[in-house]
Every structure is written in structure tokens, then in C-alpha cells.
Enzyme design. Structure first.
Site, PDB file in Angstrom:
ATOM      1  N   CYS A 123      41.996  39.472  38.473  1.00  0.00           N
ATOM      2  CA  CYS A 123      41.323  40.431  39.456  1.00  0.00           C
ATOM      3  C   CYS A 123      40.759  39.585  40.656  1.00  0.00           C
ATOM      4  O   CYS A 123      40.573  40.160  41.695  1.00  0.00           O
ATOM      5  CB  CYS A 123      40.449  41.440  38.767  1.00  0.00           C
ATOM      6  SG  CYS A 123      41.298  42.665  37.983  1.00  0.00           S
ATOM      7  N   PHE A 124      40.360  38.215  40.219  1.00  0.00           N
ATOM      8  CA  PHE A 124      39.651  37.249  41.079  1.00  0.00           C
ATOM      9  C   PHE A 124      40.411  35.998  41.484  1.00  0.00           C
ATOM     10  O   PHE A 124      39.862  35.394  42.180  1.00  0.00           O
ATOM     11  CB  PHE A 124      38.054  37.080  40.431  1.00  0.00           C
ATOM     12  CG  PHE A 124      37.581  38.275  40.257  1.00  0.00           C
ATOM     13  CD1 PHE A 124      36.925  39.066  41.404  1.00  0.00           C
ATOM     14  CD2 PHE A 124      37.480  38.678  38.972  1.00  0.00           C
ATOM     15  CE1 PHE A 124      36.023  40.263  40.795  1.00  0.00           C
ATOM     16  CE2 PHE A 124      36.531  39.738  38.436  1.00  0.00           C
ATOM     17  CZ  PHE A 124      36.118  40.571  39.319  1.00  0.00           C
TER      18      PHE A 124
END
Length: 751
Positions: free
Chosen positions: A719-720
Site C-alpha cells: 500500500c506504500f
């Protein structure tokens, strides 16, 4: 029988069209009505019912009935909820309109009219609300074809300028003021602008027609007064202006002017009498350049605002691939702008013009910029259009297991409505605790596309043995549910585009061309079947008399069986000659791309367009659409390096040096696996690594050196777009641990 005979003494034949209804009352808290309309000529025995439209307060029927009406006959049109009519007498009643003889005469041949629904009687306790739109035509005015009518625009003139009617989740109507950006429950009676600036002049379009009620017929109908016709024209212009999805036709150019386009896509206007040209639209006065753009509403679909190198604003039409200086909203809504400013249009002198061939170099900056195939800007415009469709609340939640990802995704996606697929995507893998901020969805699409595009399942096949591009398998019907699966594949492709992700797989370029609705030509054959392409080109370029012994019949192999297909009726007995070879090539190419896949492709296209409307893709060609759906397949390591963020380390750190050394030693497949391990997708955005997306917008690929045991494997945060790497002692250990991580691990967890 007597009644029937009395009608024959002087009845007239009228065609009643029941178009639609709107704002019907909602009597159930959890369910919307299944609405139908019933038409009765009172006392005559004539009775008709429309089809039932399910689960809506705004049903659209557009059905007509031929009625025989006597001098004293009346017509009752009632609306009912089909879910309740069987419960008891009078149950399911939603409202009615009764047209007496005088009302019928006034309504006749006046076009579509909006009638307020009323109760059955004054003592009736039923709650009634809404309107119904109908028309009455004399027999001699009934044409052979029906008129296409947009029901929504028939109600737009109910509200003053600047207001919009919306409905809450519970069905209650509220009114939105676009000027002050406020809402209220009470129906507005004044233009929205008056609520913010009392001194402003009234809009000339606050011009409501007298509502026609059906209780006594006293106010039903319109006269043939020319002022009424003019009011209709002005009301239509007002409805067009208030529409958020339609830019109505601009007024005609002044006499002597023509609109033309340069070879570079620049729109200009030619004064034919003098032979001089101008970039400026002569319909728009030059002093309107300071008009507040908010008053004009949003740009039409496919348009974009840009600036020249000197800062001057111009407008790009991606639909027609042209550019111009004039705001497209000005030329279309000129009459509105002028009236809002309370100005009267005086005779304008021909605008100052400059011959294109005499345009000096020093003012080149004033020339309309050429239309460029700027995919990044077009993609930005597409994203803006799609973001307006996404609901502000709710999620599209899908929970699947990794082992059954294809079948479970199919069952869940296919039971959803298309508009549910627009909601924010939230994917969960069963048994894993990861939170989806984008990374889980990317991995879901990556794994799902591998399964659904796998030729093993029989939906697709490789176009060639040496190039792994896919095409629809003409023999996919071995799976009896294959059309439903193609519908599913189309939806998944649309979801990937809508939510800014990519499909891991590639189709042939002609496939994307067909998806855009463009015709297939012989040139498209070259990338798919070069041998066949060369053969067909040779046929076209050479005299085949006495050389080839072909007929309009071709063969293909289906699961080991040789099947013949006639390109035209009785083609097996029709020889290909010098005169018919062009037809043969055209039919062969069409068959080669569409052989046995028409139904499959239409199902896939339907699913795709349910999520991505077709008109939003007009600005793109097939190569651009491939990049939008699949992203970039080739990974540019130098671009990757230059767009990587370092955390708790520097470019001189051993971990960073060894990481890039390992990446450079990987082949394309392992680089893609590494990228998929860290970001959730093996595809690179078409803008490159600088456009990688994270949980809350753009987020660069990140290398994070952590304080952890060197026995641990690297850990990814999809997600990052971040990879956590322990401080390994040697390059060999980093290489081994990195390879193990990307080859052997899977799953999500929450820290």
C-alpha cells in the site's frame, strides 16, 4: 353495444403516448415501487396498461395507444405499484390524471405535456405525489416513426435557474443551490443567484409554464399563440444549459464565416468575402473574456483547459483532436451569458483578422497550440471524468481465497450492479488481515488476470506461437457459461481502468481497436498473422489469373478437426478472380478477426462499457488504450532508480548499492516479480515510476533499511510501495534473501 354504436357516430382516433413519470411517492421504507400506468377511456370499455418498470420512482415507458374518443368521453391515466395491486381493492395506487373533453381538445397536438398526479377523490387518504408526461396526437398527425425524447429534460424547467433536484437515500427530495453550494428541503421559487446576491438581475430563463392538472381539465392545454412557441424554444435552451451532460448546438456563424481546421488540429474561422482568418470565434464578442467560468458550468465531456508557454488559456477537444482559444461553453451559451450580464447584443463589426500565411514569427506564441497526442494529459482528463462518477460513500467489498480467486471473484462481481463497481475497491484475501489501501487490490487484479486470461481455461488463446499476445478463443463455447465469463472479464478490465490499476496480460492491437468501435483493416493483420498478411497483400498486388485456385471458402483447425467456412453464401463454389479478389481479402480479414467470436466479444465489451462508458474513450487510439489497460510491460531500471525514495539509508549505503546490483542482474521476469512483490502489480504506470500510486495518492518506490535480524527476509508494504531490508552483511546474502522473498512468499498481514 349501444355505447359502441354511439362512439361511431362521431368519435375521433387519437394516439396517446405515455412517456414517463417522475417523483412518485415512496410508500415502502425499504422498497421502491414496480410502476405501471393504466389508461382507461371512461365508459367505453377501452383499457390499456403499460409494461411494468421495476424498482424506481421515475419510470420510463414510452408506449402509445390508439384510442377512439367521443365528444363527451374522458380519459383517466392512473399509476400503480404492481407489487401491491393484488393485496386488496385500491392497493398500490400512486396517483392519477383525468382528462375531460375540453382538456383533451387543448392537449391535442401540443407535444409532450407534464401533468400533476392527483388522488382518486377528495376523500381519498392515499398520499400522492409526482407528475406524468403524456402526449395526444390526431390520427392525421401520427408519423411512421416515434420521436426520441429525453424524459429528464421535460422536468428541468420546474426549477429556477441554478437549482437542481436530488433525492436522498431514503427517497426524500432536496434542492441543491449551485451558486451558494447549499441544500434545502423547500422547493425554491427564485433563481439561485438571488439567494447570494439580491441586487443581481433576474435570469431571463425563469419562465415556468403553468402546470397542467388533471382534476377538472380547466387549466389543461395551450393555445397556438406565437408567444407560447417562443417560450418553448427559450425553455428548451434553458433545459439544455442546465443539463450537466449535454452541450447544445452553438448558434450559426455570422453570414460570410466558415469554421475550418488546420492540419495540426487548430480551429480557425475564415471570412470568405475578404479571405482573411482569425482564431477568435466571431459569434463571441471579444469583451466576454472576463466571464466567470463557474457561471458557464463544467466543460463538455472530452474537453480540457490548458495554457500556452506565455500563460494564455486555450481549450483542447479530445473528441475531435482539435484546439481553440474560444471557450466552447461561450459559443454554445452566448445568449445566456449576454442576458445574465443584462446587455443587448449590438451589431458587431467583423472581428480583427490576421491571415494565417502572414502571421509573423514574433507573435507565434498567440497561435493556437497544435493538438498533441499527449497521453498523460488525456489520461488526466479521463481520470477527472471517472472521479465524477465515483460515489462519495460506500465500498465495493470483495473477499476471496487465493486458491479459488477466479471462481469466487466471478460470483461476487457478477452479482453486483455496474454502479456498485464504481465504489472504492476494498479487497480482502480470506485468512489474511491486510488492510486494502490499494496494494491488496493491485495484487488481486494481478493474480486474477493471470487466471482469467490463462489459455488453459479456454476463454482466450495465443495469437501466435512466438508472441504471447492474447485473442478471444473462437471455440470457447466448450464452456456453456462462456458468455457470462466474457462479461465478467470485461467488467474486471473496466474496474482496473476505473480504479487506476492494470491488468497483467496483453491482447492484440486489433482487439483494442475493436474495443474502441473502430473498423479492422488488412494492415491490422500484420501484427497478428504476418504470413497471412503477406499472402493477402501478394494477392492484391499481383494478377492471380491462372495462378491461384481459391474459392470463397476457408479452413481452420478447431481442436484437431478441420472445419470449412464459407465467406459468402455458396462460397465453396464461387472462385476468386482478379475482379473479386478485393472482396475476398476484405471478407477474409473480417472473418479472421471475428470468426466465431462475435457473441464473446460483445459480452466482453458490454462488461467493459458498464464500468467505462464508451464516449470517454473517444480521445484514445488502440495503442493508448493498451497502455491504459495494461500499463508498461518493460521496466526501465534507470527510471526506477531516479524515482526511488530512500529511508534510513543513502545512495552510498551498501544495502542500496547491492539492491540495484541485484535488480540489474535480474531478467525481465524477475524484475516484474520484484515490482509485484513491493507494489502489488508487475506493471508500470504509463507515466513511469514517478506515477506509482500509494494509499493516499502518488507515492514513490521506497527502499527502507530497518533494524532487524539479518536472518529475516525483506518485507514489502504494497500500500506504500515500500520494501524493508535488514542490514545484510554481504551482497550474496541480500541477493539470496531477496530472491527467496519474491519467489516463495505471499500473503498480507497487519502490523
Amino acid at each position: 353495444m349501444s355505447n359502441q354504436g354511439s362512439r361511431r357516430n362521431g368519435p375521433v382516433k387519437l394516439r396517446l403516448t405515455v412517456l414517463c413519470a417522475k417523483n412518485l411517492v415512496k410508500k415502502d421504507f425499504f422498497r421502491l415501487p414496480d410502476s405501471f400506468a393504466k389508461v382507461v377511456v371512461d365508459g367505453s370499455g377501452q383499457c390499456h396498461s403499460t409494461d411494468t418498470v421495476k424498482n424506481t420512482l421515475d419510470p420510463k415507458w414510452n408506449q402509445h395507444y390508439d384510442l377512439y374518443i367521443g365528444k363527451s368521453d374522458s380519459i383517466t391515466i392512473s399509476v400503480w405499484n404492481h407489487k401491491k395491486i393484488h393485496k386488496k381493492q385500491g392497493a398500490g395506487f400512486l396517483g392519477c390524471v383525468r382528462l375531460l373533453s375540453n382538456a383533451i381538445n387543448r392537449l391535442k397536438d401540443t407535444g409532450y405535456q407534464r401533468l400533476d398526479l392527483c388522488k382518486l377523490g377528495p376523500n381519498d387518504n392515499d398520499t400522492v405525489r409526482g407528475q406524468i408526461v403524456v402526449s395526444l396526437q390526431s390520427r392525421d398527425r401520427i408519423g411512421s416513426g416515434g420521436q426520441v425524447v429525453d424524459c429528464s429534460r421535460l422536468f428541468d424547467n420546474d426549477l429556477p435557474d441554478g437549482w437542481e433536484e436530488r433525492r436522498t437515500a431514503s427517497g426524500r427530495i432536496q434542492y441543491l443551490n449551485h451558486i451558494t453550494r447549499t441544500t434545502q428541503w423547500e422547493r425554491p421559487t427564485r433563481p439561485a443567484s438571488e439567494y447570494s446576491s439580491p441586487g443581481r438581475p433576474l435570469s431571463c430563463f425563469v419562465d415556468e409554464n403553468t402546470p397542467i392538472t388533471g382534476t377538472n381539465g380547466a387549466s389543461c392545454g395551450q393555445t397556438s399563440d406565437p408567444r407560447i412557441s417562443e417560450r418553448r424554444v427559450r425553455s428548451q435552451r434553458h433545459r439544455n444549459y442546465m443539463s450537466r451532460t449535454h452541450l447544445h448546438t452553438p448558434p450559426d456563424l455570422p453570414e460570410g464565416y466558415e469554421q475550418r481546421t488546420t492540419q495540426q488540429g487548430q480551429v480557425y474561422f475564415l471570412h470568405t468575402q475578404t479571405g482573411v482568418s482569425t482564431w477568435h470565434d466571431p459569434r463571441v464578442p471579444r469583451d466576454l473574456g472576463n466571464v466567470n467560468c463557474e457561471e458557464l458550468g463544467p466543460l463538455p465531456p472530452g474537453w480540457e483547459i490548458r495554457n500556452t508557454a506565455t500563460g494564455r488559456v486555450y481549450f483542447v477537444d479530445h473528441n475531435n483532436r482539435t484546439t481553440q482559444f474560444t471557450d466552447p461553453r461561450l459559443s454554445a451559451n452566448l445568449h445566456l451569458v449576454l442576458n445574465r450580464q443584462n446587455q443587448q447584443l449590438k451589431e458587431q463589426q467583423p472581428p480583427q483578422v490576421v491571415s494565417l500565411c502572414q502571421l509573423p514569427d514574433e507573435v507565434e506564441c498567440l497561435t493556437v497550440p497544435r493538438y498533441k497526442r499527449d497521453l498523460v494529459h488525456k489520461l488526466k482528463s479521463l481520470r477527472q471524468e471517472l472521479s465524477q462518477q465515483q460515489p462519495q460513500a460506500g465500498h465495493c467489498r470483495i473477499e476471496v481465497s487465493r486458491e479459488e480467486i477466479f471462481e469466487e471473484s466471478y460470483r461476487q462481481v457478477m452479482k453486483m450492479r455496474p454502479k456498485d463497481l464504481w465504489k472504492r475497491l476494498m479487497i480482502k484475501f480470506r485468512g489474511e488481515e491486510g488492510l486494502d489501501y490499494g496494494g491488496v487490490a493491485r495484487e488481486w487484479l494481478y493474480l486474477l488476470s493471470h487466471d482469467m486470461l490463462n489459455p488453459y481455461y479456454g476463454l482466450f488463446q495465443y495469437s501466435r506461437d512466438d508472441i504471447y499476445t492474447l485473442q478471444i478463443n473462437p471455440d470457447s463455447a466448450v464452456n456453456p457459461e462462456h458468455l457470462s465469463y466474457f462479461h465478467f472479464v470485461g467488467r474486471i478490465m473496466g474496474m482496473a481502468v476505473f480504479h487506476g490499476h492494470y491488468i497483467d496480460g496483453g491482447f492484440t492491437l486489433p482487439f483494442y481497436k475493436q474495443l474502441l468501435g473502430k473498423p479492422i483493416t488488412l494492415d491490422d493483420m500484420e501484427s497478428v498473422d504476418p504470413d497471412l498478411h503477406n499472402s493477402l497483400v501478394w494477392i492484391l498486388e499481383n494478377d492471380i489469373t491462372g495462378v491461384l485456385d481459391h474459392t470463397f471458402c476457408v479452413e481452420h483447425n478447431a481442436y484437431g478437426e478441420l472445419i470449412q467456412h464459407e465467406l459468402k453464401p455458396s462460397g465453396k463454389s464461387i472462385p476468386v478472380t482478379e475482379d473479386t479478389k478485393k472482396e475476398y481479402v476484405r471478407l477474409y480479414v473480417n472473418w479472421r478477426f471475428l470468426r466465431g467470436i462475435e457473441a464473446q466479444f460483445l459480452a466482453l465489451q458490454k462488461g467493459f462499457n458498464e464500468v467505462i462508458p464508451q464516449h470517454l474513450l473517444k480521445a484514445f487510439d488502440e495503442k493508448e488504450l493498451e497502455l491504459i489497460i495494461c500499463g508498461l510491460g518493460k521496466i526501465d531500471v534507470s527510471d526506477w532508480k531516479s524515482n526511488t525514495r530512500l529511508k534510513h539509508c543513502t545512495t552510498d549505503s551498501n544495502i542500496v548499492k547491492w539492491f540495484w546490483k541485484a535488480v540489474e542482474s535480474f531478467d525481465e521476469e524477475r524484475r516484474a516479480r520484484l515490482l509485484q512483490f513491493v507494489t502489488g502489480s508487475s506493471r508500470v504506470p504509463l507515466q513511469g515510476f514517478k506515477a506509482l500510486q500509494g494509499a493516499a495518492g502518488p507515492r514513490l518506490f521506497t527502499i527502507h533499511q530497518i533494524d532487524a535480524s539479518t536472518n529475516n527476509l525483506p518485507k514489502a508494504h504494497t500500500c506504500f510501495n515500500r520494501i524493508d531490508i535488514p542490514p545484510y552483511e554481504t551482497y550474496e546474502k541480500l541477493y539470496e534473501k531477496l530472491l527467496t522473498a519474491i519467489e516463495e512468499t505471499c500473503g498480507f498481514a497487519v502490523e
